[in-house]
Write a protein that holds these residues in place. Structure first.
Motif, PDB file in Angstrom:
ATOM      1  N   GLY A  95       0.815  -1.208   0.000  1.00 19.44           N
ATOM      2  CA  GLY A  95       0.000   0.000   0.000  1.00 19.44           C
ATOM      3  C   GLY A  95       0.843   1.250   0.000  1.00 19.44           C
ATOM      4  O   GLY A  95       2.054   1.212   0.218  1.00 19.44           O
ATOM      5  N   VAL A  96       0.191   2.365  -0.251  1.00 21.00           N
ATOM      6  CA  VAL A  96       0.844   3.663  -0.246  1.00 21.00           C
ATOM      7  C   VAL A  96       0.258   4.491   0.896  1.00 21.00           C
ATOM      8  O   VAL A  96      -0.917   4.373   1.226  1.00 21.00           O
ATOM      9  N   ILE A  97       1.089   5.301   1.526  1.00 18.79           N
ATOM     10  CA  ILE A  97       0.645   6.171   2.608  1.00 18.79           C
ATOM     11  C   ILE A  97       0.250   7.511   2.001  1.00 18.79           C
ATOM     12  O   ILE A  97       1.096   8.232   1.469  1.00 18.79           O
ATOM     13  N   GLY A  98      -1.031   7.830   2.060  1.00 19.83           N
ATOM     14  CA  GLY A  98      -1.528   9.056   1.471  1.00 19.83           C
ATOM     15  C   GLY A  98      -1.617  10.186   2.476  1.00 19.83           C
ATOM     16  O   GLY A  98      -1.536   9.983   3.691  1.00 19.83           O
ATOM     17  N   PRO A  99      -1.809  11.422   2.002  1.00 18.54           N
ATOM     18  CA  PRO A  99      -1.898  12.585   2.902  1.00 18.54           C
ATOM     19  C   PRO A  99      -3.101  12.539   3.838  1.00 18.54           C
ATOM     20  O   PRO A  99      -3.105  13.218   4.861  1.00 18.54           O
ATOM     21  N   THR A 100      -4.136  11.770   3.479  1.00 23.03           N
ATOM     22  CA  THR A 100      -5.334  11.709   4.318  1.00 23.03           C
ATOM     23  C   THR A 100      -5.257  10.611   5.373  1.00 23.03           C
ATOM     24  O   THR A 100      -6.217  10.398   6.108  1.00 23.03           O
ATOM     25  N   MET A 101      -4.127   9.932   5.447  1.00 23.56           N
ATOM     26  CA  MET A 101      -3.986   8.841   6.400  1.00 23.56           C
ATOM     27  C   MET A 101      -3.778   9.378   7.814  1.00 23.56           C
ATOM     28  O   MET A 101      -3.010  10.307   8.035  1.00 23.56           O
ATOM     29  N   MET A 102      -4.476   8.807   8.782  1.00 21.83           N
ATOM     30  CA  MET A 102      -4.340   9.173  10.182  1.00 21.83           C
ATOM     31  C   MET A 102      -3.748   7.993  10.948  1.00 21.83           C
ATOM     32  O   MET A 102      -4.144   6.840  10.733  1.00 21.83           O
ATOM     33  N   VAL A 103      -2.797   8.267  11.816  1.00 21.80           N
ATOM     34  CA  VAL A 103      -2.143   7.236  12.626  1.00 21.80           C
ATOM     35  C   VAL A 103      -2.353   7.593  14.093  1.00 21.80           C
ATOM     36  O   VAL A 103      -2.033   8.704  14.516  1.00 21.80           O
ATOM     37  N   GLU A 104      -2.880   6.649  14.875  1.00 18.68           N
ATOM     38  CA  GLU A 104      -3.155   6.906  16.292  1.00 18.68           C
ATOM     39  C   GLU A 104      -2.659   5.740  17.134  1.00 18.68           C
ATOM     40  O   GLU A 104      -2.895   4.577  16.814  1.00 18.68           O
TER      41      GLU A 104
END
Length: 762
Positions: A95-104
């Motif tokens: 997968g690719v990490i996009g700008p809309t990805m949130m990490v918590e």
């Protein structure tokens, strides 16, 4: 379990530079623990290591699979085995990490009768798209969060360079382990020569390796408190027992309160390892170092960072005349951005454990643990940390114990709690595995002709949270799955009476703020009397339910030479003027409050101001609250200044630089320890939204977006009517041209009453 084992930077010219140290950090490490190197500009980062993949299959069964995760730039691959040792293996998920990805980071969770620390990935535009991985320690989890944040910056940088959507989503820098096999083997063989990890996957939920990174942290914890706000403590060592120093806060005693004491010791293990020992409730392990809470049982757990513990103990080791006792206490922990752990322990009650026949129910003394990593002099030196256990004593026996070699104080629970540090130190010292746990060796290789240009580009449109979700197209097979078990000079002022007294003297303007505002424009007269907020301005520290704007001299900020010597200086006068504060009661968090027709920004006086910075702190509670602060400038902001770049920059740029320094000036000491005085990059800790329009910038800070922040703010709200809180906001200086730092604005909140909040009319 092996954690992320290495980080490597691949510059734009294709040459490779191998680094060793803690994962997720490169370049200058700031005082908040974040990397100052911008993602994308300097090269491509690589991270890899073992994690647990959590999820549910199509029939609803939960699984926990050991997986090898590989991050290169903005691209992620997941393997069943280490691709360095198995060159022919193909990724099972990509997968690719996009700008809309949130990490918590969700905190601790029990999986398969053991504890793991969970990280959740989600899309802020589509909550249905999400996935989870887990690590064996909290330190590993936080460093993986930093790794994904670095990858997200790579993705945002790629988007900012322009080009077609197809080009932006192509795998121009990805390691193509599915492509031409000879090149795959050649590259993987090179990695085997470059990096050798000391330990492979361990038994599930038992032992984990230390994350390795490129540069050590810039923090040097020589002892005592370390923060970015001046605290009026005066610690005096009153006794040394078994290598543990016992301190008393002399300033606290003079104030007529109880005795605030602490036990301090250097433990030869990493802060992550020490935290794991303290937090685990395994009876056999605790019997070896803990004389008070050895017989403990977990009653309940909330949001991964809050536990309720039931404990029984036999006081015959303290006094033969007392019956058996039991108690319940809550345990709340926080890991700061600099890697420091803070554990708060309060007496509690719980319906699952009513008073027990034959036991005397008692309240344990409130206490805090603080665990800080110490800077290593060399890579060969084993890790060590400073462990502090602090509690408040209301016993007359304490004074007698200080004067004599023996007293009845040594038969009390507070004394036994202080000696927990000694037991912990001896236990870890007797187990060398803690010192060299999961050590890894880095071997330099002469192989340097492998560049990113050799790999074949291919399409990868799938976001990583889709790839980790069980609903992805490629189903995982359980065939071969086995359930396997920083240099910062200390800026502490031991006697701060001179500093506090100097607050009433000359308050110099911050040296770094000279060219921030456009001096070619005549200044506008700011008249706060024409601007009224729902929370009134106070007349001094004795006033309540009000605000003031203190000097910035109570805060320590980066000086001109910080990148060379880590020197910090006392802050000066704030650049912006705090003109109004709103204390609002809302049903749910409110964004874009500056657009409301009744907001100060939309008023006639507000429209005449050259620039307004609106800080909207969204406080989660029942009901919810919004603390809105309005900072005004008398001139327009210079676009070439650090503030101008921040105001007109991208959200990722703002997230990496928006910094807040908290300080509890007056209040319960446990709340002081929970909040701390360390600078925090808010954009990294919680979700921040930005609105730039006309003559203002609004920053909406969602405190409820972080479980850790929610727990801390819940504690603060419980004592808010007795607290005096200082906050300073500033832009973090990461480059020499951005130094010295300057304080944008400050606020002092005096004993705020929750009931005084005004209902917000939408």
């Amino acid at each position: 379990m092996t954690s992320p084992g290495s980080k490597k930077i691949v510059p734009a010219d294709g040459s490779e530079k191998n680094l060793s140290g803690n994962l997720g950090r490169s370049g200058d490490l700031n005082d908040s623990g974040s990397s100052s190197g911008g993602g994308g500009e300097g090269g491509t980062f690589e991270y890899f290591g073992w994690v647990y993949h959590l999820g549910s299959n199509k029939i609803g069964h939960d699984y926990c699979h050991l997986r090898f995760l590989f991050i290169r730039g903005k691209y992620v691959e997941m393997y069943k085995r280490d691709p360095h040792e198995n060159p022919d293996i193909k990724p099972i998920r990509r997968g690719v990490i996009g700008p809309t990805m949130m990490v918590e980071e969700l905190g601790r969770r029990k999986v398969n009768h053991g504890d793991v620390y969970v990280i959740r990935f989600s899309n802020r535009l589509d909550e249905r798209k999400k996935g989870e991985i887990a690590c064996a320690t909290a330190g590993e989890a936080m460093k993986w969060v930093e790794a994904f944040d670095e990858a997200k910056q790579q993705a945002e940088y790629a988007l900012s360079r322009g080009g077609t959507t197809r080009t932006k989503l192509s795998v121009e820098a990805n390691i193509d382990l599915e492509g031409h096999r000879p090149r795959v083997r050649r590259y993987a063989y090179g990695l085997k020569k470059l990096i050798r990890i000391g330990q492979g996957p361990e038994t599930l939920l038992r032992q984990s390796s230390t994350l390795v990174n490129d540069v050590r942290g810039d923090s040097f914890y020589g002892g005592g408190d370390n923060g970015d706000a001046i605290e009026a403590h005066e610690w005096k060592c009153v006794r040394t027992i078994n290598g543990v120093r016992i301190f008393e806060d002399v300033a606290n005693v003079k104030a007529g309160r109880g005795f605030l004491v602490k036990a301090v010791a250097v433990v030869e293990a990493s802060a992550d390892a020490v935290f794991e020992v303290i937090s685990k409730l395994d009876k056999h392990q605790r019997y070896e170092w803990d004389t008070v809470t050895g017989d403990s049982e977990l009653i309940d757990s909330y949001e991964g960072h809050y536990d309720v513990i039931y404990c029984v103990y036999d006081p015959k080791y303290l006094s033969r005349w007392q019956s058996k006792r039991d108690f319940i206490f809550s345990r709340q922990w926080v890991r700061g951005q600099d890697g420091t752990y803070t554990i708060l322990q309060f007496p509690a009650v719980h319906k699952k454990r009513p008073p027990k026949s034959g036991y005397r129910r008692t309240d344990i003394t409130p206490s805090t643990w603080e665990i800080r990593n110490l800077k290593k002099r060399s890579d060969a030196e084993p890790p060590s940390c400073l462990v502090t256990h602090m509690l408040e004593i209301h016993s007359k026996r304490w004074c007698k114990w200080k004067r004599t070699s023996y007293s009845k104080f040594e038969k009390t629970i507070p004394y036994a709690l202080l000696l927990q540090v000694a037991g912990l130190k001896e236990y870890i010292g007797a187990n060398p595995a803690f010192k060299y746990e999961a050590s890894s060796s880095v071997v330099q290789s002469k192989l340097s002709d492998v560049s990113s240009g050799e790999y074949v580009d291919e399409e990868m449109d799938e976001q990583f949270y889709d790839a980790t979700d069980s609903s992805s197209d490629e189903e995982e097979s359980d065939e071969d799955d086995e359930e396997q078990d920083k240099k910062e000079i200390k800026v502490k002022l031991k006697n701060v009476s001179w500093a506090i007294a100097s607050l009433s003297l000359k308050q110099p303007k911050a040296p770094g703020a000279s060219n921030v505002l456009d001096t070619s424009v005549d200044p506008v007269n700011i008249d706060p009397s024409q601007i009224q907020g729902s929370l009134r301005k106070g007349n001094g520290d004795k006033d309540s339910n009000c605000w003031n704007s203190p000097s910035g001299m109570g805060f320590m900020i980066r000086g001109k030479t910080y990148l060379k010597d880590n020197a910090k200086v006392m802050g000066g006068q704030p650049l912006l003027t705090l003109v109004s504060v709103d204390w609002l009661k809302v049903d749910k968090a409110v964004d874009n409050i500056a657009l409301h027709p009744k907001c100060l920004v939309q008023s006639e006086p507000g429209k005449k101001l050259p620039f307004i910075l609106v800080i909207n702190l969204q406080v989660p509670a029942k009901p919810n609250y919004c603390l809105v602060m309005y900072y005004a400038a008398d001139r327009p902001v210079s676009e070439s200044s650090s503030l101008g770049k921040f105001v007109n920059g991208s959200d990722s740029y703002r997230d990496a630089r928006f910094k807040l320094i908290p300080s509890i000036v007056q209040g319960y000491w446990m709340v002081k320890r929970a909040v701390g005085t360390k600078a925090c990059l808010l954009g990294k800790a919680v979700t921040c939204k930005y609105l730039r329009k006309d003559n203002f910038l609004e920053i909406d800070v969602d405190i409820g977006s972080s479980a850790v922040a929610r727990s801390v703010i819940g504690l603060v709200l419980g004592y808010v009517t007795s607290l005096i809180v200082d906050l300073a906001i500033l832009i973090e200086g990461k480059e020499e041209t951005e130094l010295p730092e300057y304080i944008l604005g400050t606020v002092r909140l005096n004993r705020i009453e929750l009931d005084s909040a005004v209902s917000f009319e939408e």
